[in-house]
Write a protein that holds these residues in place. Structure first.
Motif, PDB file in Angstrom:
ATOM      1  N   GLY A  58       0.791  -1.222   0.000  1.00 43.81           N
ATOM      2  CA  GLY A  58       0.000   0.000   0.000  1.00 43.81           C
ATOM      3  C   GLY A  58       0.821   1.268   0.000  1.00 43.81           C
ATOM      4  O   GLY A  58       0.285   2.359  -0.230  1.00 43.81           O
ATOM      5  N   LEU A  59       2.122   1.158   0.220  1.00 46.73           N
ATOM      6  CA  LEU A  59       3.000   2.326   0.188  1.00 46.73           C
ATOM      7  C   LEU A  59       3.230   2.822  -1.237  1.00 46.73           C
ATOM      8  O   LEU A  59       3.741   3.919  -1.440  1.00 46.73           O
ATOM      9  CB  LEU A  59       4.347   2.002   0.848  1.00 46.73           C
ATOM     10  N   GLY A  60       2.860   2.001  -2.219  1.00 45.42           N
ATOM     11  CA  GLY A  60       2.935   2.429  -3.614  1.00 45.42           C
ATOM     12  C   GLY A  60       4.309   2.403  -4.246  1.00 45.42           C
ATOM     13  O   GLY A  60       4.528   3.045  -5.273  1.00 45.42           O
ATOM     14  N   GLN A  61       5.228   1.637  -3.672  1.00 51.10           N
ATOM     15  CA  GLN A  61       6.587   1.597  -4.212  1.00 51.10           C
ATOM     16  C   GLN A  61       6.814   0.471  -5.214  1.00 51.10           C
ATOM     17  O   GLN A  61       7.851   0.405  -5.862  1.00 51.10           O
ATOM     18  CB  GLN A  61       7.586   1.457  -3.050  1.00 51.10           C
TER      19      GLN A  61
ATOM     20  N   GLU B  62      11.669   9.398  10.992  1.00 47.61           N
ATOM     21  CA  GLU B  62      10.356   9.244  10.368  1.00 47.61           C
ATOM     22  C   GLU B  62      10.483   9.092   8.861  1.00 47.61           C
ATOM     23  O   GLU B  62      11.238   9.806   8.212  1.00 47.61           O
ATOM     24  CB  GLU B  62       9.468  10.456  10.677  1.00 47.61           C
ATOM     25  N   SER B  63       9.737   8.149   8.308  1.00 50.17           N
ATOM     26  CA  SER B  63       9.784   7.884   6.875  1.00 50.17           C
ATOM     27  C   SER B  63       8.980   8.925   6.111  1.00 50.17           C
ATOM     28  O   SER B  63       7.957   9.423   6.591  1.00 50.17           O
ATOM     29  CB  SER B  63       9.232   6.490   6.580  1.00 50.17           C
ATOM     30  N   VAL B  64       9.426   9.225   4.896  1.00 49.86           N
ATOM     31  CA  VAL B  64       8.680  10.143   4.031  1.00 49.86           C
ATOM     32  C   VAL B  64       7.383   9.493   3.548  1.00 49.86           C
ATOM     33  O   VAL B  64       6.526  10.162   2.980  1.00 49.86           O
ATOM     34  CB  VAL B  64       9.536  10.562   2.811  1.00 49.86           C
ATOM     35  N   LEU B  65       7.241   8.192   3.783  1.00 48.76           N
ATOM     36  CA  LEU B  65       6.049   7.462   3.351  1.00 48.76           C
ATOM     37  C   LEU B  65       5.028   7.310   4.470  1.00 48.76           C
ATOM     38  O   LEU B  65       4.023   6.618   4.302  1.00 48.76           O
ATOM     39  CB  LEU B  65       6.445   6.064   2.844  1.00 48.76           C
ATOM     40  N   THR B  66       5.266   7.985   5.587  1.00 42.80           N
ATOM     41  CA  THR B  66       4.386   7.839   6.745  1.00 42.80           C
ATOM     42  C   THR B  66       2.924   8.101   6.408  1.00 42.80           C
ATOM     43  O   THR B  66       2.020   7.371   6.846  1.00 42.80           O
ATOM     44  CB  THR B  66       4.826   8.778   7.882  1.00 42.80           C
ATOM     45  N   ASP B  67       2.664   9.118   5.625  1.00 47.71           N
ATOM     46  CA  ASP B  67       1.278   9.477   5.302  1.00 47.71           C
ATOM     47  C   ASP B  67       0.598   8.448   4.401  1.00 47.71           C
ATOM     48  O   ASP B  67      -0.631   8.473   4.251  1.00 47.71           O
ATOM     49  CB  ASP B  67       1.227  10.851   4.625  1.00 47.71           C
ATOM     50  N   LYS B  68       1.379   7.552   3.802  1.00 49.66           N
ATOM     51  CA  LYS B  68       0.797   6.539   2.912  1.00 49.66           C
ATOM     52  C   LYS B  68       0.518   5.222   3.641  1.00 49.66           C
ATOM     53  O   LYS B  68       0.036   4.268   3.022  1.00 49.66           O
ATOM     54  CB  LYS B  68       1.736   6.271   1.736  1.00 49.66           C
ATOM     55  N   ARG B  69       0.820   5.159   4.908  1.00 49.88           N
ATOM     56  CA  ARG B  69       0.642   3.899   5.632  1.00 49.88           C
ATOM     57  C   ARG B  69      -0.830   3.480   5.635  1.00 49.88           C
ATOM     58  O   ARG B  69      -1.729   4.315   5.645  1.00 49.88           O
ATOM     59  CB  ARG B  69       1.157   4.017   7.056  1.00 49.88           C
ATOM     60  N   LEU B  70      -1.029   2.191   5.602  1.00 49.94           N
ATOM     61  CA  LEU B  70      -2.379   1.639   5.574  1.00 49.94           C
ATOM     62  C   LEU B  70      -2.894   1.519   7.007  1.00 49.94           C
ATOM     63  O   LEU B  70      -2.395   0.713   7.793  1.00 49.94           O
ATOM     64  CB  LEU B  70      -2.381   0.264   4.895  1.00 49.94           C
ATOM     65  N   LYS B  71      -3.886   2.325   7.343  1.00 54.09           N
ATOM     66  CA  LYS B  71      -4.446   2.311   8.678  1.00 54.09           C
ATOM     67  C   LYS B  71      -5.469   1.186   8.814  1.00 54.09           C
ATOM     68  O   LYS B  71      -6.130   0.797   7.849  1.00 54.09           O
ATOM     69  CB  LYS B  71      -5.102   3.652   8.990  1.00 54.09           C
ATOM     70  N   ALA B  72      -5.603   0.678  10.033  1.00 56.26           N
ATOM     71  CA  ALA B  72      -6.477  -0.466  10.287  1.00 56.26           C
ATOM     72  C   ALA B  72      -7.904  -0.215   9.823  1.00 56.26           C
ATOM     73  O   ALA B  72      -8.550  -1.097   9.241  1.00 56.26           O
ATOM     74  CB  ALA B  72      -6.448  -0.818  11.778  1.00 56.26           C
ATOM     75  N   GLU B  73      -8.392   1.002  10.047  1.00 56.94           N
ATOM     76  CA  GLU B  73      -9.784   1.283   9.699  1.00 56.94           C
ATOM     77  C   GLU B  73     -10.018   1.359   8.189  1.00 56.94           C
ATOM     78  O   GLU B  73     -11.163   1.357   7.722  1.00 56.94           O
ATOM     79  CB  GLU B  73     -10.243   2.601  10.348  1.00 56.94           C
TER      80      GLU B  73
END
Length: 225
Positions: free
Chosen positions: A43-46, A100-111
């Motif tokens: 889900g990070l899109g890499q 902190e990773s630059v991909l933090t905002d792309k993390r897949l949240k449980a909800e």
């Protein structure tokens, strides 16, 4: 070239033993975690699904042969995380991130997991390549099954079907070509067909010669028979 993962129809690997109807989805607790981690990292899109499949295929043959199914997944994922710079080799070894990773905002949240899984990952794409075959047409697969774009690259044409004659059962539309997508060469979309092959066409001594095997194959894998 011989591909260690291309095991379909290979002699000597033993019989396939289907699981019972009541068998658990995951045989070990960590199997579920391995699946979850793989989906979350994707889900990070890499990378895409074809890149991830090729990462598992590129495992050293000795590891591929001895690893279990989900061990292959985790080994392939570890390589992708490092190769794409999501984590460093040191972070992977220590199990601790540095900063902190630059991909933090792309993390897949449980909800969001249920919605993401429900949306799927459609692989149909438009293509300018004309449709070459229609249902009932006789076709032959390429004798050389390797990726034509990248030497030793990913492909979905199995070795056991090399040079086999079958018939077109259905046209699925135009879809991303894995041989291109797995190597970041673009979608390369072309027609995808369901092709039926008689068991006697694929193997010298099939137990049931009149059985058919249906494979989904891209247009560039095929030629008129």
């Amino acid at each position: 070239m011989t591909r260690v993962h291309d095991m379909g129809g290979r002699f000597g690997d033993g019989a396939i033993v289907p699981e019972t109807e009541n068998a658990p989805v995951f045989h070990e607790d960590w199997h579920a975690r391995a699946l979850a981690l793989t989906l979350a990292a994707g889900g990070l899109g890499q990378w895409n699904i074809d890149i991830s499949r090729h990462a598992r295929e590129c495992l050293p043959p000795i590891d591929y042969a001895r690893f279990s199914y989900y061990e292959k997944w985790m080994a392939g994922l570890a390589g992708l995380l490092v190769d794409t710079g999501v984590v460093t080799r040191a972070e992977l070894a220590e199990g601790i991130g540095q900063g902190e990773s630059v991909l933090t905002d792309k993390r897949l949240k449980a909800e969001n997991v249920a919605g993401v899984l429900a949306s799927g990952g459609p692989a149909d794409r438009p293509s300018d390549i004309p449709v070459a075959f229609k249902p009932a047409d006789q076709v032959r697969t390429r004798k050389i099954t390797g990726n034509r774009l990248v030497d030793g690259g990913h492909t979905r044409l199995p070795l056991y079907a090399a040079g086999a004659v079958g018939r077109i059962v259905r046209i699925h539309g135009t879809h991303i070509l894995p041989d291109s997508s797995a190597h970041r060469l673009g979608d390369g979309a072309e027609s995808l067909y369901a092709v039926a092959f008689a068991a006697s066409e694929l193997w010298a001594n099939p137990e049931h010669p009149k059985d058919e095997v249906v494979l989904d194959l891209w247009q560039s894998y095929l030629e008129p028979a």
